[in-house]
Design an enzyme around this catalytic site. Structure first.
Site, PDB file in Angstrom:
ATOM      1  N   ALA A 124     -19.201  13.337 -15.778  1.00  0.00           N
ATOM      2  CA  ALA A 124     -17.888  13.621 -16.348  1.00  0.00           C
ATOM      3  C   ALA A 124     -16.868  13.526 -15.223  1.00  0.00           C
ATOM      4  O   ALA A 124     -17.165  13.901 -14.077  1.00  0.00           O
ATOM      5  CB  ALA A 124     -17.871  15.008 -16.981  1.00  0.00           C
ATOM      6  N   GLY A 164      -6.831  19.038 -27.957  1.00  0.00           N
ATOM      7  CA  GLY A 164      -7.514  17.808 -28.395  1.00  0.00           C
ATOM      8  C   GLY A 164      -8.210  17.153 -27.213  1.00  0.00           C
ATOM      9  O   GLY A 164      -7.715  17.217 -26.091  1.00  0.00           O
ATOM     10  N   GLY A 194      -9.514  14.165 -24.748  1.00  0.00           N
ATOM     11  CA  GLY A 194      -9.044  12.847 -24.329  1.00  0.00           C
ATOM     12  C   GLY A 194     -10.125  12.197 -23.498  1.00  0.00           C
ATOM     13  O   GLY A 194     -11.304  12.553 -23.601  1.00  0.00           O
ATOM     14  N   CYS A 248     -13.749   7.760 -23.006  1.00  0.00           N
ATOM     15  CA  CYS A 248     -15.024   7.449 -23.675  1.00  0.00           C
ATOM     16  C   CYS A 248     -15.295   8.109 -25.015  1.00  0.00           C
ATOM     17  O   CYS A 248     -15.874   7.464 -25.886  1.00  0.00           O
ATOM     18  CB  CYS A 248     -16.165   7.725 -22.720  1.00  0.00           C
ATOM     19  N   PHE A 249     -14.944   9.377 -25.190  1.00  0.00           N
ATOM     20  CA  PHE A 249     -15.357  10.048 -26.433  1.00  0.00           C
ATOM     21  C   PHE A 249     -14.920   9.256 -27.664  1.00  0.00           C
ATOM     22  O   PHE A 249     -15.736   8.896 -28.515  1.00  0.00           O
ATOM     23  CB  PHE A 249     -14.788  11.469 -26.496  1.00  0.00           C
ATOM     24  N   GLU A 299     -24.694   6.234 -17.885  1.00  0.00           N
ATOM     25  CA  GLU A 299     -24.193   7.248 -16.953  1.00  0.00           C
ATOM     26  C   GLU A 299     -23.644   8.439 -17.738  1.00  0.00           C
ATOM     27  O   GLU A 299     -22.918   8.256 -18.700  1.00  0.00           O
ATOM     28  CB  GLU A 299     -23.109   6.624 -16.063  1.00  0.00           C
ATOM     29  N   LEU A 359     -24.514   6.834 -26.636  1.00  0.00           N
ATOM     30  CA  LEU A 359     -23.501   6.999 -27.687  1.00  0.00           C
ATOM     31  C   LEU A 359     -23.697   8.346 -28.385  1.00  0.00           C
ATOM     32  O   LEU A 359     -22.737   9.054 -28.694  1.00  0.00           O
ATOM     33  CB  LEU A 359     -23.611   5.870 -28.722  1.00  0.00           C
ATOM     34  N   THR A 406     -12.462  -0.414 -26.477  1.00  0.00           N
ATOM     35  CA  THR A 406     -12.470  -0.722 -27.912  1.00  0.00           C
ATOM     36  C   THR A 406     -11.744  -2.054 -28.138  1.00  0.00           C
ATOM     37  O   THR A 406     -10.692  -2.294 -27.538  1.00  0.00           O
ATOM     38  CB  THR A 406     -11.753   0.403 -28.690  1.00  0.00           C
TER      39      THR A 406
END
Ligand SMILES: NC(=O)C1=CN([C@@H]2O[C@H](COP(=O)(O)OP(=O)(O)OC[C@H]3O[C@@H](n4cnc5c(N)ncnc54)[C@H](O)[C@@H]3O)[C@@H](O)[C@H]2O)C=CC1
Ligand SMILES: O=C(O)[C@H]1O[C@H](OP(=O)(O)OP(=O)(O)OC[C@H]2O[C@@H](n3ccc(=O)[nH]c3=O)[C@H](O)[C@@H]2O)[C@H](O)[C@@H](O)[C@@H]1O
Length: 471
Positions: free
Chosen positions: A168, A275, A277, A280-281, A165, A225, A97
């Site tokens: 995970a 939560g 982490g 990427c998410f 890709e 995305l 980001t």
């Protein structure tokens, strides 16, 4: 035109994606020479290390590298040579980001993709298939093509593909061996379709044809995305419900089981947690938010932004629950955080919920013990100094202790927080832990990992995410 048979592949970027992905291609395609290049000498040295101390921890990865390295798999810092020799080039560089400038905090920083693309144009003397492996905003392939065409040498033609890709971390090798699908996007021109066929041929060495999906370029870019946004949305939805469970006495495990039984919903990815982490998410959703804003779709942007906001809320809510339960103060109390990686079976800490938890505990002036089986100590210090800006590391070190094992991390603590679902935490001798702690001894299970009933019988005061206190 006919599809080119790929003989040499170069992958630019030897990170979490480029390394495992192209190592598996090398393993499964012994007839293709695969060279993974990176500017980071330390990383490349680690990939080449004689004792296989690879730069990332991933179950099964070492075995793949042992089989293929030196045979048809090579790691190098010679980016230009890799580009020159290859018929097909994966661009698998980081797209974090943006931190400053237009779109800061939301848009993807495409600087690394652009630099790699410019390098390909500057060096290539023959035609290449250039594959976007990095996760990028919709229509990035168009910018790549413009850069390549404006800077190409005579005789060098470029076809651009999108091949996002979906692996995970923690299960990367399994995911690569048996992917749900491989997605390839191309222009629907004869050249684009041929390039797509060339890459499909590579994957067909081990992936069943019906799992290789071919679509248009922009659909492929957006699908990546969208896939991450929808996965993260499921977790935020279940975490939102976990708060209702805690307030009502319902049990989120039972609720998830009941909902997941509906074949339209399905049982996977419905595990409430402290939560989500990972690198990427959050980044990819913010990217989608930015894309929506730039398309003047502000309601769509607000919808997706809420998924990230819910995640932030869940992390804060969990930290607050610890403070509330410990009689509204944790000042000078010792809190043990078990797990620092963003999920089990990885040493990756990017956006890990543990970082937010420790930051919140420190702001309450608690002492914090941390233990994680795979995360390097230096990484934890780096994450904490970034999480608490303006506080010198020396000061942070006065309040935080990094421990070598779970048992010593728990000794003399007031409370234990399970932040990562490492299996070994389940197998700890909890009676010994209890005996070593201050009383009353509290456990906060942010991963629904432990046998809460057994812990209660030992004497612990147990709080589990998504489980109500009311009878
Ligand atoms: N980490 C994950 O599980 C997944 C990541 N992705 C996406 O894949 C992309 C890569 O992610 P990671 O592998 O996690 O990143 P990473 O940060 O681990 O690796 C990227 C590597 O690229 C190298 N690099 C950057 N610019 C370069 C250049 N011009 N020439 C040569 N090397 C260069 C960096 O030194 C670094 O080693 C990102 O777009 C990410 O969103 C997609 C699926 C899964
Ligand atoms: O683009 C990417 O980087 C990748 O992002 C995720 O993979 P990853 O982040 O490595 O790991 P996940 O298993 O998706 O877990 C992400 C986070 O969600 C959490 N999670 C996951 C599942 C669940 O039910 N509940 C839950 O809290 C995990 O603990 C972790 O913190 C996607 O699952 C991959 O398909 C994708 O390729």
């Amino acid at each position: 035109m006919t599809a080119v048979k790929v003989k040499k592949i170069c992958c630019i970027g030897a990170g979490y994606v480029g390394g495992p992905t192209c190592a598996v291609i090398a393993l499964k395609c012994p007839h293709i020479q695969v060279t993974i290049v990176d500017l980071n000498q330390t990383r490349v040295d680690a990939w080449n290390s004689l004792d296989y101390k690879l730069p990332i921890y991933e179950p099964g990865l070492e075995d793949v590298v042992r089989q293929a390295r030196g045979r048809n798999l090579f790691f190098s810092t010679d980016v230009d040579k890799g580009i020159l020799e290859a018929d097909l080039i994966f661009v698998s560089v980081n797209t974090p980001t943006k931190k400053t400038g237009v779109g800061a905090g939301f848009a993807a920083d495409l600087n690394y993709v652009e630099l790699a693309t410019r390098r390909i144009a500057a060096v290539a003397t023959s035609s290449k298939i250039v594959v976007e492996k990095s996760t990028v905003p919709c229509r990035t392939a168009e910018s790549m093509r413009t850069i390549l065409e404006a800077n190409s040498k005579p005789n060098a033609r470029f076809d651009i593909l999108s091949n996002p890709e979906f692996l995970a971390e923690g299960t990367a090798i399994d995911d690569l061996f048996r992917p749900d699908r491989v997605l390839i996007g191309s222009l629907q021109t004869p050249e684009g379709v041929d390039a797509c066929a060339s890459l499909a041929e590579v994957y067909a060495n081990w992936v069943p044809r019906e799992r290789i999906l071919t679509v248009g370029l922009w659909s492929s870019e957006l699908s990546k995305l969208a896939a991450n946004a929808m996965l993260a949305q499921r977790i935020s939805s279940i975490n939102a419900l976990s708060a209702i469970c805690e307030a009502t006495g319902a049990n989120i495990d039972e609720v998830a089981h009941a909902i997941g039984y509906d074949s339209r919903v399905g049982p996977k990815f419905l595990k409430a947690s402290v939560g989500f982490g990972g690198s990427c998410f959050q980044k990819d959703i913010l990217n989608l938010v930015y894309l929506s804003e730039s398309l003047h779709l502000s309601e769509i942007a607000a919808y997706w932004r809420q998924v990230v906001e819910m995640n932030e809320y869940q992390k804060r809510r969990f930290a607050k629950k610890v403070v509330d339960t410990l009689f509204n103060t944790i000042t000078n109390k010792r809190i043990t955080v078990l797990g620092f990686a963003f999920k089990a079976d990885t040493g990756d800490t990017r956006e890990s919920a543990s970082i937010s938890l420790v930051r919140d505990f420190l702001s309450e002036k608690a002492f914090v013990n941390i233990y994680d089986p795979k995360v390097e100590e230096a990484q934890i210090w780096q994450d904490l100094s970034e999480a608490v800006p303006g506080t010198p590391l020396e000061i942070i070190k006065k309040s935080v202790t990094i421990c070598n094992d779970a048992l010593s991390a728990c000794t003399n603590a007031e409370a234990i927080v399970v932040a990562t679902e490492w299996k070994e935490f389940r197998d700890i001798d909890w009676q010994v832990v209890y005996d070593s702690m201050n009383k009353p001894a509290f456990v906060f299970d942010g991963r629904m990992l432990l046998d809460a009933q057994k812990l209660k019988e030992i004497g612990f005061n147990v709080t589990v995410v998504g489980r109500g206190g009311r009878p």
